[in-house]
Design a protein around this motif. Structure first.
Motif, PDB file in Angstrom:
ATOM      1  N   ALA A 133      80.835  -8.799  70.636  1.00 15.10           N
ATOM      2  CA  ALA A 133      79.561  -8.703  71.417  1.00 15.10           C
ATOM      3  C   ALA A 133      78.868  -9.970  72.356  1.00 15.10           C
ATOM      4  CB  ALA A 133      78.234  -7.691  70.749  1.00 15.10           C
ATOM      5  N   VAL A 134      78.622 -10.580  71.357  1.00 14.61           N
ATOM      6  CA  VAL A 134      78.494 -12.077  72.044  1.00 14.61           C
ATOM      7  C   VAL A 134      79.369 -12.172  73.546  1.00 14.61           C
ATOM      8  CG1 VAL A 134      77.798 -14.632  71.813  1.00 14.61           C
ATOM      9  CG2 VAL A 134      77.058 -12.295  70.139  1.00 14.61           C
ATOM     10  N   ILE A 135      80.850 -12.535  72.709  1.00 12.50           N
ATOM     11  CA  ILE A 135      81.488 -12.632  73.447  1.00 12.50           C
ATOM     12  C   ILE A 135      82.333 -12.201  75.008  1.00 12.50           C
ATOM     13  CG2 ILE A 135      84.679 -13.381  73.241  1.00 12.50           C
ATOM     14  CD1 ILE A 135      83.711 -13.967  70.589  1.00 12.50           C
ATOM     15  N   PHE A 136      81.959 -10.735  74.167  1.00 10.32           N
ATOM     16  CA  PHE A 136      81.964  -9.471  75.146  1.00 10.32           C
ATOM     17  C   PHE A 136      80.680  -8.617  75.903  1.00 10.32           C
ATOM     18  CE2 PHE A 136      86.366 -10.279  73.713  1.00 10.32           C
ATOM     19  CZ  PHE A 136      87.167 -10.865  74.849  1.00 10.32           C
ATOM     20  N   PRO A 137      79.899  -8.565  76.721  1.00  7.44           N
ATOM     21  CA  PRO A 137      78.553  -8.045  76.341  1.00  7.44           C
ATOM     22  C   PRO A 137      78.756  -6.340  77.005  1.00  7.44           C
ATOM     23  CG  PRO A 137      78.414 -10.603  77.227  1.00  7.44           C
ATOM     24  CD  PRO A 137      79.395 -10.338  77.742  1.00  7.44           C
ATOM     25  N   ASP A 138      79.839  -5.692  77.059  1.00  7.82           N
ATOM     26  CA  ASP A 138      79.715  -5.030  77.484  1.00  7.82           C
ATOM     27  C   ASP A 138      81.159  -3.851  76.702  1.00  7.82           C
ATOM     28  OD1 ASP A 138      82.127  -6.297  78.282  1.00  7.82           O
ATOM     29  OD2 ASP A 138      82.806  -4.966  79.939  1.00  7.82           O
ATOM     30  N   LEU A 139      80.891  -4.640  75.513  1.00  7.70           N
ATOM     31  CA  LEU A 139      81.893  -4.374  74.785  1.00  7.70           C
ATOM     32  C   LEU A 139      81.423  -2.849  74.042  1.00  7.70           C
ATOM     33  CD1 LEU A 139      84.471  -4.355  73.080  1.00  7.70           C
ATOM     34  CD2 LEU A 139      83.626  -5.736  70.904  1.00  7.70           C
ATOM     35  N   VAL A 140      79.942  -2.695  73.597  1.00  4.91           N
ATOM     36  CA  VAL A 140      78.963  -1.792  73.261  1.00  4.91           C
ATOM     37  C   VAL A 140      79.301  -0.554  74.081  1.00  4.91           C
ATOM     38  CG1 VAL A 140      77.344  -0.986  72.002  1.00  4.91           C
ATOM     39  CG2 VAL A 140      77.446  -3.282  71.635  1.00  4.91           C
ATOM     40  N   ALA A 141      79.189  -0.706  75.646  1.00  9.03           N
ATOM     41  CA  ALA A 141      79.488   0.104  75.699  1.00  9.03           C
ATOM     42  C   ALA A 141      80.406   1.199  76.383  1.00  9.03           C
ATOM     43  CB  ALA A 141      78.971  -0.060  77.220  1.00  9.03           C
ATOM     44  N   LYS A 142      81.847   0.413  75.930  1.00  7.67           N
ATOM     45  CA  LYS A 142      83.164   0.636  75.904  1.00  7.67           C
ATOM     46  C   LYS A 142      83.815   1.423  74.753  1.00  7.67           C
ATOM     47  CE  LYS A 142      87.743  -1.824  75.868  1.00  7.67           C
ATOM     48  NZ  LYS A 142      88.680  -2.998  75.562  1.00  7.67           N
ATOM     49  N   ILE A 143      83.040   0.819  73.593  1.00  7.03           N
ATOM     50  CA  ILE A 143      83.618   1.076  72.396  1.00  7.03           C
ATOM     51  C   ILE A 143      83.038   2.172  71.992  1.00  7.03           C
ATOM     52  CG2 ILE A 143      82.958   1.289  69.822  1.00  7.03           C
ATOM     53  CD1 ILE A 143      83.621  -2.033  69.698  1.00  7.03           C
ATOM     54  N   CYS A 144      82.207   2.440  72.668  1.00  5.65           N
ATOM     55  CA  CYS A 144      80.801   4.153  72.911  1.00  5.65           C
ATOM     56  C   CYS A 144      81.410   5.232  73.077  1.00  5.65           C
ATOM     57  CB  CYS A 144      79.440   4.013  73.467  1.00  5.65           C
ATOM     58  SG  CYS A 144      78.566   3.327  72.052  1.00  5.65           S
ATOM     59  N   GLY A 166      79.047  -0.122  58.588  1.00  8.22           N
ATOM     60  CA  GLY A 166      80.393  -1.050  58.868  1.00  8.22           C
ATOM     61  C   GLY A 166      79.976  -2.179  59.560  1.00  8.22           C
ATOM     62  N   ILE A 167      79.733  -3.429  59.570  1.00  6.67           N
ATOM     63  CA  ILE A 167      80.092  -4.022  59.999  1.00  6.67           C
ATOM     64  C   ILE A 167      80.833  -5.376  59.631  1.00  6.67           C
ATOM     65  CG2 ILE A 167      77.362  -4.028  60.529  1.00  6.67           C
ATOM     66  CD1 ILE A 167      77.314  -6.689  58.670  1.00  6.67           C
ATOM     67  N   GLY A 168      81.565  -6.135  60.839  1.00  6.81           N
ATOM     68  CA  GLY A 168      82.642  -6.949  60.349  1.00  6.81           C
ATOM     69  C   GLY A 168      83.830  -7.098  61.005  1.00  6.81           C
ATOM     70  N   GLY A 169      84.261  -7.276  61.773  1.00 11.77           N
ATOM     71  CA  GLY A 169      85.294  -7.852  63.238  1.00 11.77           C
ATOM     72  C   GLY A 169      85.515  -7.201  63.522  1.00 11.77           C
ATOM     73  N   ILE A 170      84.485  -5.638  64.391  1.00  9.32           N
ATOM     74  CA  ILE A 170      84.997  -4.817  64.896  1.00  9.32           C
ATOM     75  C   ILE A 170      85.127  -4.670  66.559  1.00  9.32           C
ATOM     76  CG2 ILE A 170      84.207  -2.081  66.013  1.00  9.32           C
ATOM     77  CD1 ILE A 170      82.932  -1.840  62.280  1.00  9.32           C
ATOM     78  N   ASP A 171      85.422  -5.065  66.956  1.00 13.83           N
ATOM     79  CA  ASP A 171      86.011  -5.384  68.550  1.00 13.83           C
ATOM     80  C   ASP A 171      86.769  -4.231  69.210  1.00 13.83           C
ATOM     81  OD1 ASP A 171      88.835  -5.804  67.441  1.00 13.83           O
ATOM     82  OD2 ASP A 171      88.996  -8.275  67.917  1.00 13.83           O
ATOM     83  N   SER A 172      87.036  -3.427  68.806  1.00 19.90           N
ATOM     84  CA  SER A 172      87.217  -2.078  69.637  1.00 19.90           C
ATOM     85  C   SER A 172      86.943  -0.621  69.235  1.00 19.90           C
ATOM     86  CB  SER A 172      88.598  -2.313  69.740  1.00 19.90           C
ATOM     87  OG  SER A 172      89.682  -1.914  68.330  1.00 19.90           O
ATOM     88  N   GLY A 173      86.613   0.140  69.818  1.00 19.12           N
ATOM     89  CA  GLY A 173      86.703   1.211  69.937  1.00 19.12           C
ATOM     90  C   GLY A 173      87.398   2.043  69.090  1.00 19.12           C
ATOM     91  N   LYS A 174      88.947   2.053  67.868  1.00 19.19           N
ATOM     92  CA  LYS A 174      89.602   1.959  67.471  1.00 19.19           C
ATOM     93  C   LYS A 174      89.504   1.196  66.228  1.00 19.19           C
ATOM     94  CE  LYS A 174      94.759   1.007  66.020  1.00 19.19           C
ATOM     95  NZ  LYS A 174      95.829   0.213  65.691  1.00 19.19           N
ATOM     96  N   LYS A 175      88.733   0.232  66.226  1.00 19.11           N
ATOM     97  CA  LYS A 175      88.606  -0.491  64.345  1.00 19.11           C
ATOM     98  C   LYS A 175      87.220   0.076  64.565  1.00 19.11           C
ATOM     99  CE  LYS A 175      90.298  -4.600  64.095  1.00 19.11           C
ATOM    100  NZ  LYS A 175      90.703  -6.511  64.469  1.00 19.11           N
TER     101      LYS A 175
END
Length: 141
Positions: free
Chosen positions: A104-115, A77-86
């Motif tokens: 992820a481009v705007i917030f480089p640490d986002l992937v770790a936060k979502i995980c 699933g891709i498209g607009g995921i910007d949080s763990g909730k989404k």
């Protein structure tokens, strides 16, 4: 592994997903960029192009939800995921994995936060990741 990235710019994405599965795709990736247009008032001109990022999340989520009912192969699933909730909403709809692009481009640490947020949810619910896939959806018989 053959991953078919599906365009949402069709009348029924499930038909495309079923066709890709029958043709040998191992995984579906849903969705790609939506068609869009923009009007520039200063130049008095229309521009056509693609829309991506958080604006497409509801449509991307629906695409995953509908595909999960009809196919037996995994869905990314891709498209607009910007949080763990989404990300969790995509997983509960039927995604076996999620992709994070623009955010992820705007917030480089986002992937770790979502995980981390997904892991916290799994602990809170005492559930495995696999048990969450499609939990709020049902396969059609």
């Amino acid at each position: 592994t053959l991953i078919a990235k599906l365009s949402p710019n069709v009348s029924d994405i499930t038909q495309t997903g079923i066709a890709a599965e029958k043709a040998g795709a191992d995984i579906l990736c849903a969705v790609n960029t939506f068609k869009g247009a923009y009007f520039d008032w200063e130049k008095m001109k229309f521009y056509k192009g693609g829309v991506s990022g958080k604006m497409i999340f509801p449509m991307a989520l629906r695409s995953v939800f509908e595909l999960y009912k009809k196919v037996s192969i995994p869905i990314i699933g891709i498209g607009g995921i910007d949080s763990g909730k989404k990300a969790l909403e995509m997983i509960l709809a039927g995604a076996s994995a999620v992709g994070i692009g623009t955010a992820a481009v705007i917030f480089p640490d986002l992937v770790a936060k979502i995980c981390h947020e997904i892991y916290q949810f799994m602990e809170m619910e005492n559930k495995s990741f696999i048990s969450l896939i499609g939990k709020m959806n049902e396969k059609e018989k």
